[in-house]
Design a protein around this motif. Sequence first.
Motif, PDB file in Angstrom:
ATOM      1  N   THR A  69      21.293  32.910  18.201  1.00 18.08           N
ATOM      2  CA  THR A  69      21.058  31.470  18.354  1.00 18.08           C
ATOM      3  C   THR A  69      20.010  30.949  17.366  1.00 18.08           C
ATOM      4  O   THR A  69      20.096  29.803  16.924  1.00 18.08           O
ATOM      5  N   ARG A  76      17.602  27.084  14.259  1.00 22.42           N
ATOM      6  CA  ARG A  76      18.902  27.305  14.888  1.00 22.42           C
ATOM      7  C   ARG A  76      19.838  27.996  13.901  1.00 22.42           C
ATOM      8  O   ARG A  76      19.932  27.617  12.735  1.00 22.42           O
ATOM      9  N   ASP A  78      23.078  29.689  15.503  1.00 20.25           N
ATOM     10  CA  ASP A  78      24.371  29.523  16.176  1.00 20.25           C
ATOM     11  C   ASP A  78      25.472  30.278  15.439  1.00 20.25           C
ATOM     12  O   ASP A  78      26.536  29.746  15.117  1.00 20.25           O
ATOM     13  N   ARG A 249      25.928  23.782  19.380  1.00 17.56           N
ATOM     14  CA  ARG A 249      24.944  24.763  19.849  1.00 17.56           C
ATOM     15  C   ARG A 249      25.621  25.793  20.750  1.00 17.56           C
ATOM     16  O   ARG A 249      26.102  25.470  21.840  1.00 17.56           O
ATOM     17  N   LEU A 250      25.653  27.019  20.294  1.00 13.23           N
ATOM     18  CA  LEU A 250      26.241  28.093  21.090  1.00 13.23           C
ATOM     19  C   LEU A 250      25.211  28.570  22.097  1.00 13.23           C
ATOM     20  O   LEU A 250      24.157  29.090  21.736  1.00 13.23           O
ATOM     21  N   VAL A 267      29.269  26.067  24.919  1.00 12.84           N
ATOM     22  CA  VAL A 267      28.831  25.282  23.771  1.00 12.84           C
ATOM     23  C   VAL A 267      28.242  23.961  24.239  1.00 12.84           C
ATOM     24  O   VAL A 267      28.762  23.321  25.164  1.00 12.84           O
TER      25      VAL A 267
END
Length: 551
Positions: A69, A76, A78, A249-250, A267
């Motif tokens: 992440t 970030r 992801d 955003r995972l 997500v």
Amino acid sequence: MSPTHDVFNQAPPLTGFSTADDPALLEALRRDGGDWGEAEVRELGALAGSPEVQDWARMAEANPPVLHTHDRFGHRLDEVEFHPAWHQLMAAAVESGQHAAPWAEARPGGHLVRAAKFYAWAQAEAGHGCPVSMTYAAVPALRAQPELAAAYEPLLASRTYDYGLRPPLGKRGLIAGMSMTEKQGGSDVRANTTTAVPAGDGSYVITGHKWFTSAPMSDVFLVLAQTEQGLTCFLMPRVLPDGTRNAIRLQRLKDKLGNRSNASSEVEYEQAVAWPVGEPGRGVRTIVEMVNMTRLDCVIGSAAGMRAGLRQALHHTAHRRAFGAELIDQPLMRNVLADLAVESEAATVLAMRLAAALDRSEAGDAAEAALRRLGLAAGKYWVCKRGSAHAAEALECLGGNGYVEDSGMPRLYREAPLLSIWEGSGNVAALDVLRVLAKEPDALEAYFAEVGLAAGADPRLDAAAAHLRDLLGTLSDPRQAQLAARRVAERLTLVLQGSLLVRHSTPAVADAFCASRLGGDWGQAFGTLPGGTDLGAVLERARTEDAKAGA
């Protein structure tokens, strides 16, 4: 080493075979216009059964994807990291055209050849089939927005696997994912709460959460979100045209029962940028074609799993002795194996027939399109349901050897239930059958026209078709129809499979199917084919040349 460690009465490794060495598969290709692709299917099948690809499959399963992440400084990322074996499997699948060849090279039998390749290749490793199937299914949905299709379709159809986070239109090839399911909705996508707001330049900004996003490492996604007009479909890239990362955003990867080589994620969209696909407020209608394509792959994948499990069971029992004879020569085991073989061939012949119907419907054949709509809904229900039971019985044929991971059977067993759940679980598929029956009477007409091609060839099939008509006549009350939906889907599939086998398989296989599945002379478990079944002929057809030579 002590003599107690001498190894005997164990089957040798099953390797160096071809997953395309399958009479039902090859006959379907030749019968329905896919003979031009047979050499390619055979080449891919030999690769799928090779030691090299078997090692890729093992490594991809043993080293599942890892989500990163953030980087070490807190930025970030992801990103999903895969073992190199995953990329090798994906590259081979894309190079063979499983992901989109029929859309790029329109020719008769194109979808059938692609289905045969998917069937042969999925027997090596099923997890990476998800993004391959998603990409295949994305193209017809994307065509609802011609300007987007013009830009993205050539890259989605490219036979170059170009992994990495870069602007999609600058890559040599693309993979597509799908993002529909939310926590509160599941299959009820109309309950989705993710919102999309116009940005003023033709794009939208999307905010919300998705509970299951297939293949989150894909380059682009088809996403459902609510607009002022209602639920709408969007195309969302991982990387924006200017090279910045989209606000996708995972949150975490799902810890799944099976399909472990493939990443599935939760997500969060934080004003992620996307472009509308199709008419605003008609997102379900836009996405339904993608769902139908992936449902076809569920049927193909279940048939592939059955064939893989059958091969393992045949191989083991041909080399394992008990009570003074090879297991494959023991009467009760022969019944089990023949029953598994009949189920496998019935699934294969149906999957290939549905792929042929897709080819013909793409060419403008309305009757084939109608047959596909009903046959696919019913087949998705029944064939995928049978996949789990088939995998369990095939595993049991290996005894304790089948219960250990090294055999590969646990992977097959864990994978089987996914295809019943993916793109709508059993109830959803069965209710779709009722929807087609209620809204598209031409589908039932096309169905019985297809079944009728075998009329008079087997009295048990004729009786089952007549009983099915009677059953369908009882569905006027909606509540009673729902209560009967699973039975209806099952009988629709069995009668269609029976018709196909009577017309296209050997007499022994067709007779075994009609006697057991249609004639009622069958127990609740595999291995209960009736007395008088020509088990030897059924097994002879099921055993590939490689397996027979190895025995």
